[in-house]
Design a protein around this motif. Sequence first.
Motif, PDB file in Angstrom:
ATOM      1  N   GLU A  79      14.237  -7.469  15.341  1.00 33.98           N
ATOM      2  CA  GLU A  79      14.041  -8.031  16.680  1.00 33.98           C
ATOM      3  C   GLU A  79      14.467  -7.003  17.718  1.00 33.98           C
ATOM      4  OE1 GLU A  79      15.383 -12.644  15.766  1.00 33.98           O
ATOM      5  OE2 GLU A  79      16.819 -11.276  16.707  1.00 33.98           O
ATOM      6  N   GLY A  80      13.867  -7.091  18.897  1.00 30.20           N
ATOM      7  CA  GLY A  80      14.313  -6.209  19.955  1.00 30.20           C
ATOM      8  C   GLY A  80      13.435  -6.239  21.180  1.00 30.20           C
ATOM      9  N   SER A  81      13.787  -5.365  22.102  1.00 28.22           N
ATOM     10  CA  SER A  81      13.013  -5.231  23.333  1.00 28.22           C
ATOM     11  C   SER A  81      11.879  -4.240  23.096  1.00 28.22           C
ATOM     12  CB  SER A  81      13.909  -4.755  24.476  1.00 28.22           C
ATOM     13  OG  SER A  81      14.447  -3.491  24.164  1.00 28.22           O
ATOM     14  N   VAL A  82      10.806  -4.435  23.850  1.00 24.03           N
ATOM     15  CA  VAL A  82       9.592  -3.648  23.664  1.00 24.03           C
ATOM     16  C   VAL A  82       9.249  -2.884  24.935  1.00 24.03           C
ATOM     17  CG1 VAL A  82       7.083  -3.858  23.351  1.00 24.03           C
ATOM     18  CG2 VAL A  82       8.640  -5.185  21.908  1.00 24.03           C
ATOM     19  N   THR A  83       8.795  -1.660  24.731  1.00 26.09           N
ATOM     20  CA  THR A  83       8.183  -0.860  25.788  1.00 26.09           C
ATOM     21  C   THR A  83       6.733  -0.636  25.381  1.00 26.09           C
ATOM     22  OG1 THR A  83      10.273   0.268  26.211  1.00 26.09           O
ATOM     23  CG2 THR A  83       8.272   1.340  27.022  1.00 26.09           C
ATOM     24  N   LEU A  84       5.817  -0.769  26.331  1.00 24.75           N
ATOM     25  CA  LEU A  84       4.400  -0.517  26.071  1.00 24.75           C
ATOM     26  C   LEU A  84       3.996   0.780  26.754  1.00 24.75           C
ATOM     27  CD1 LEU A  84       2.939  -4.108  26.573  1.00 24.75           C
ATOM     28  CD2 LEU A  84       3.583  -2.980  24.437  1.00 24.75           C
ATOM     29  N   ILE A  85       3.289   1.631  26.016  1.00 24.30           N
ATOM     30  CA  ILE A  85       2.806   2.913  26.537  1.00 24.30           C
ATOM     31  C   ILE A  85       1.285   2.887  26.529  1.00 24.30           C
ATOM     32  CG2 ILE A  85       2.754   5.414  26.193  1.00 24.30           C
ATOM     33  CD1 ILE A  85       5.461   5.103  24.722  1.00 24.30           C
ATOM     34  N   GLY A  86       0.671   2.950  27.711  1.00 26.43           N
ATOM     35  CA  GLY A  86      -0.784   2.931  27.813  1.00 26.43           C
ATOM     36  C   GLY A  86      -1.270   1.594  28.310  1.00 26.43           C
ATOM     37  N   PRO A  87      -2.579   1.456  28.344  1.00 23.63           N
ATOM     38  CA  PRO A  87      -3.619   2.364  27.877  1.00 23.63           C
ATOM     39  C   PRO A  87      -3.872   3.490  28.880  1.00 23.63           C
ATOM     40  CG  PRO A  87      -4.660   0.450  28.836  1.00 23.63           C
ATOM     41  CD  PRO A  87      -3.164   0.222  28.901  1.00 23.63           C
ATOM     42  N   SER A  88      -4.748   4.399  28.482  1.00 23.78           N
ATOM     43  CA  SER A  88      -5.086   5.530  29.334  1.00 23.78           C
ATOM     44  C   SER A  88      -6.599   5.689  29.403  1.00 23.78           C
ATOM     45  CB  SER A  88      -4.468   6.812  28.779  1.00 23.78           C
ATOM     46  OG  SER A  88      -4.835   7.917  29.582  1.00 23.78           O
TER      47      SER A  88
END
Length: 141
Positions: A79-88
């Motif tokens: 479990e944890g916190s999420v970072t999202l990278i994108g889209p591009s």
Amino acid sequence: MTEFDPRSLIADSRIGVLATIKSNGLPQLSPVTAVYDRDSDVIYVSIAEGRAKTANLRRDPRAAIEFTSPDGFTWATAEGSVTLIGPSTDPNSQEVDALVEYYRYAAGEHPDWQEYRDVMVADKRVLLVLNVGRVYGAKLR
């Protein structure tokens, strides 16, 4: 008998079930291909913009991923916190570079990196980065 280490199951697994939180508070579950970087205690998953899990994570950036052993008697959840990278929209962007690194970690070298980069842009791929906050699980046999 050796003590069960849930992180070992996560490291040895590629298929997991991602749980995100829908706007009504219920879980939304999706099978995903996940890659665990034990050194940084981070799990990476390639997802797509426009999907329920992506929208859920943009609204509430918390998630869990469950992994089950092939025999079904051992499981682990991160479990944890999420970072999202994108889209591009640029196949040579930092966002697509992050997806290239995900692919390399999961599968090695791609036969045609430009094709891969173009597909990541066309599919509006997003890299999910789960910072593991808690891991638990059990070995039932």
